[in-house]
Design a protein around this motif. Structure first.
Motif, PDB file in Angstrom:
ATOM      1  N   ILE A 108       4.994   9.173 -19.426  1.00  0.00           N
ATOM      2  CA  ILE A 108       5.234   7.764 -19.089  1.00  0.00           C
ATOM      3  C   ILE A 108       3.943   6.970 -19.231  1.00  0.00           C
ATOM      4  O   ILE A 108       3.923   5.875 -19.819  1.00  0.00           O
ATOM      5  CB  ILE A 108       5.797   7.641 -17.658  1.00  0.00           C
ATOM      6  CG1 ILE A 108       7.188   8.280 -17.578  1.00  0.00           C
ATOM      7  CG2 ILE A 108       5.873   6.170 -17.236  1.00  0.00           C
ATOM      8  CD1 ILE A 108       7.698   8.445 -16.150  1.00  0.00           C
ATOM      9  N   ALA A 109       2.849   7.501 -18.681  1.00  0.00           N
ATOM     10  CA  ALA A 109       1.566   6.796 -18.739  1.00  0.00           C
ATOM     11  C   ALA A 109       1.104   6.594 -20.168  1.00  0.00           C
ATOM     12  O   ALA A 109       0.617   5.510 -20.535  1.00  0.00           O
ATOM     13  CB  ALA A 109       0.515   7.576 -17.948  1.00  0.00           C
ATOM     14  N   ALA A 113       0.592   3.077 -22.116  1.00  0.00           N
ATOM     15  CA  ALA A 113      -0.753   2.729 -22.591  1.00  0.00           C
ATOM     16  C   ALA A 113      -0.822   2.598 -24.106  1.00  0.00           C
ATOM     17  O   ALA A 113      -1.523   1.715 -24.626  1.00  0.00           O
ATOM     18  CB  ALA A 113      -1.749   3.779 -22.124  1.00  0.00           C
ATOM     19  N   ARG A 114      -0.107   3.455 -24.802  1.00  0.00           N
ATOM     20  CA  ARG A 114      -0.229   3.490 -26.264  1.00  0.00           C
ATOM     21  C   ARG A 114       1.037   3.012 -26.970  1.00  0.00           C
ATOM     22  O   ARG A 114       0.963   2.304 -27.947  1.00  0.00           O
ATOM     23  CB  ARG A 114      -0.575   4.910 -26.727  1.00  0.00           C
ATOM     24  CG  ARG A 114      -1.952   5.393 -26.266  1.00  0.00           C
ATOM     25  CD  ARG A 114      -2.210   6.809 -26.716  1.00  0.00           C
ATOM     26  NE  ARG A 114      -2.056   6.949 -28.157  1.00  0.00           N
ATOM     27  CZ  ARG A 114      -1.849   8.115 -28.783  1.00  0.00           C
ATOM     28  NH1 ARG A 114      -1.733   9.240 -28.094  1.00  0.00           N
ATOM     29  NH2 ARG A 114      -1.726   8.157 -30.093  1.00  0.00           N
ATOM     30  N   SER A 115       2.189   3.465 -26.551  1.00  0.00           N
ATOM     31  CA  SER A 115       3.512   3.076 -27.064  1.00  0.00           C
ATOM     32  C   SER A 115       4.439   4.272 -26.949  1.00  0.00           C
ATOM     33  O   SER A 115       3.998   5.437 -26.996  1.00  0.00           O
ATOM     34  CB  SER A 115       3.479   2.606 -28.527  1.00  0.00           C
ATOM     35  OG  SER A 115       3.334   3.701 -29.417  1.00  0.00           O
ATOM     36  N   ALA A 118       4.291   6.446 -30.065  1.00  0.00           N
ATOM     37  CA  ALA A 118       3.182   7.404 -30.097  1.00  0.00           C
ATOM     38  C   ALA A 118       3.563   8.690 -29.371  1.00  0.00           C
ATOM     39  O   ALA A 118       3.269   9.807 -29.839  1.00  0.00           O
ATOM     40  CB  ALA A 118       1.940   6.791 -29.466  1.00  0.00           C
ATOM     41  N   VAL A 119       4.216   8.551 -28.221  1.00  0.00           N
ATOM     42  CA  VAL A 119       4.658   9.729 -27.472  1.00  0.00           C
ATOM     43  C   VAL A 119       5.681  10.512 -28.280  1.00  0.00           C
ATOM     44  O   VAL A 119       5.617  11.748 -28.384  1.00  0.00           O
ATOM     45  CB  VAL A 119       5.250   9.320 -26.108  1.00  0.00           C
ATOM     46  CG1 VAL A 119       5.925  10.508 -25.427  1.00  0.00           C
ATOM     47  CG2 VAL A 119       4.158   8.754 -25.215  1.00  0.00           C
ATOM     48  N   LEU A 120       6.614   9.808 -28.872  1.00  0.00           N
ATOM     49  CA  LEU A 120       7.679  10.473 -29.635  1.00  0.00           C
ATOM     50  C   LEU A 120       7.118  11.231 -30.827  1.00  0.00           C
ATOM     51  O   LEU A 120       7.460  12.394 -31.053  1.00  0.00           O
ATOM     52  CB  LEU A 120       8.695   9.434 -30.113  1.00  0.00           C
ATOM     53  CG  LEU A 120       9.491   8.740 -29.007  1.00  0.00           C
ATOM     54  CD1 LEU A 120      10.208   7.527 -29.560  1.00  0.00           C
ATOM     55  CD2 LEU A 120      10.465   9.712 -28.364  1.00  0.00           C
ATOM     56  N   ARG A 121       6.270  10.595 -31.571  1.00  0.00           N
ATOM     57  CA  ARG A 121       5.723  11.253 -32.764  1.00  0.00           C
ATOM     58  C   ARG A 121       4.817  12.423 -32.379  1.00  0.00           C
ATOM     59  O   ARG A 121       4.754  13.423 -33.085  1.00  0.00           O
ATOM     60  CB  ARG A 121       4.998  10.243 -33.640  1.00  0.00           C
ATOM     61  CG  ARG A 121       5.955   9.207 -34.225  1.00  0.00           C
ATOM     62  CD  ARG A 121       5.442   8.511 -35.454  1.00  0.00           C
ATOM     63  NE  ARG A 121       6.456   7.578 -35.958  1.00  0.00           N
ATOM     64  CZ  ARG A 121       7.485   7.926 -36.729  1.00  0.00           C
ATOM     65  NH1 ARG A 121       7.639   9.188 -37.106  1.00  0.00           N
ATOM     66  NH2 ARG A 121       8.352   7.019 -37.140  1.00  0.00           N
ATOM     67  N   GLY A 122       4.158  12.301 -31.242  1.00  0.00           N
ATOM     68  CA  GLY A 122       3.358  13.418 -30.765  1.00  0.00           C
ATOM     69  C   GLY A 122       4.183  14.588 -30.262  1.00  0.00           C
ATOM     70  O   GLY A 122       3.675  15.707 -30.146  1.00  0.00           O
ATOM     71  N   SER A 123       5.446  14.329 -29.979  1.00  0.00           N
ATOM     72  CA  SER A 123       6.336  15.364 -29.437  1.00  0.00           C
ATOM     73  C   SER A 123       7.274  15.970 -30.472  1.00  0.00           C
ATOM     74  O   SER A 123       7.999  16.919 -30.154  1.00  0.00           O
ATOM     75  CB  SER A 123       7.192  14.776 -28.302  1.00  0.00           C
ATOM     76  OG  SER A 123       6.389  14.232 -27.286  1.00  0.00           O
TER      77      SER A 123
END
Length: 232
Positions: A108-109, A113-115, A118-123
């Motif tokens: 969540i953080a 902070a980034r988008s 960004a979280v999705l593509r990192g996962s």
């Protein structure tokens, strides 16, 4: 003339909407009257379950994917007499441990902070098997972005508060299916095995060369197993 098809409610997972079940809705239309459970309007797993029960047929088959599996377990707790058969796809019956709670807050953080993208593509490497076509990964990202950051955060926190469901599921006596990608990196094999031991009559099936997003990665295989479950 009455419709001979079974009522079937499909429940989406975290950061998912009807897209996650799109292939199964189409492929099972000859044997099931399919509706998609709403998991985007409430802040808790019990409230999601209550909303689905309020609009579902009197009795129905029920299948949940990932977070949708947690909602499915809550529906079973609230109204087991209404469920004719039950399926869990890429999900677990355990509650989050301390590490999982921290990871959800970190996701969540980072998204704030980034988008969220960004979280999705990192996962993606943890969500989708490396052999899956790139278009599948892009559809997963697009679906989650459609759900949006606010709902992503609400759902993550709803998941954090879910209970351990093993004791409740020991009472399942309807046809049950436990289905997962064989390379699902989010659901440890021992968790699937424990869920299977909890529901002795359940059928456990693993789909080869498949990660967490099984309904989108291997739609034909998921549909085949669900068709057999509906006929059981």
């Amino acid at each position: 003339m009455p419709d001979p098809r079974q009522p079937l409610v499909l429940v989406p997972g975290l950061a998912c909407n009807q897209t996650v079940w799109e292939a199964q809705v189409a492929a099972l239309a000859d044997v099931a009257q399919v509706t998609i459970g709403d998991t985007l309007s409430d802040p808790s797993i019990p409230a999601m379950a209550q909303r689905i029960l309020a609009t579902a047929p009197a009795r129905f088959a029920l299948a949940g994917f990932s977070m949708g599996g947690y909602v499915t377990m809550e529906i079973w707790r609230q109204a087991p007499e209404r469920i004719t058969r039950i399926a869990f796809v890429d999900t677990t019956a355990g509650a989050d441990d301390a590490d999982a709670l921290r990871l959800r807050e970190a996701a969540i953080a980072t998204a704030e902070a980034r988008s969220l993208e960004a979280v999705l593509r990192g996962s993606l490497q943890r969500l989708v098997h490396p052999s899956a076509p790139r278009e599948v990964a892009e559809r997963v990202v697009a679906m989650a972005l459609d759900v949006g950051l606010e709902r992503f955060a609400i759902q993550q926190r709803a998941i954090q508060h879910r209970p351990d469901s093993h004791a409740d599921l020991a009472s399942v006596a309807v046809p049950a299916l436990i289905l997962a990608g064989a390379q699902d990196r989010l659901i440890a094999p021992e968790r699937l095995e424990r869920l299977h031991r909890t529901i002795p009559a359940a059928r456990l099936a693993l789909i080869a060369d498949c990660g967490h997003m099984a309904p989108m990665e291997k739609p034909a295989e998921v549909t085949r197993h669900m068709r057999g479950w509906l006929a059981a």
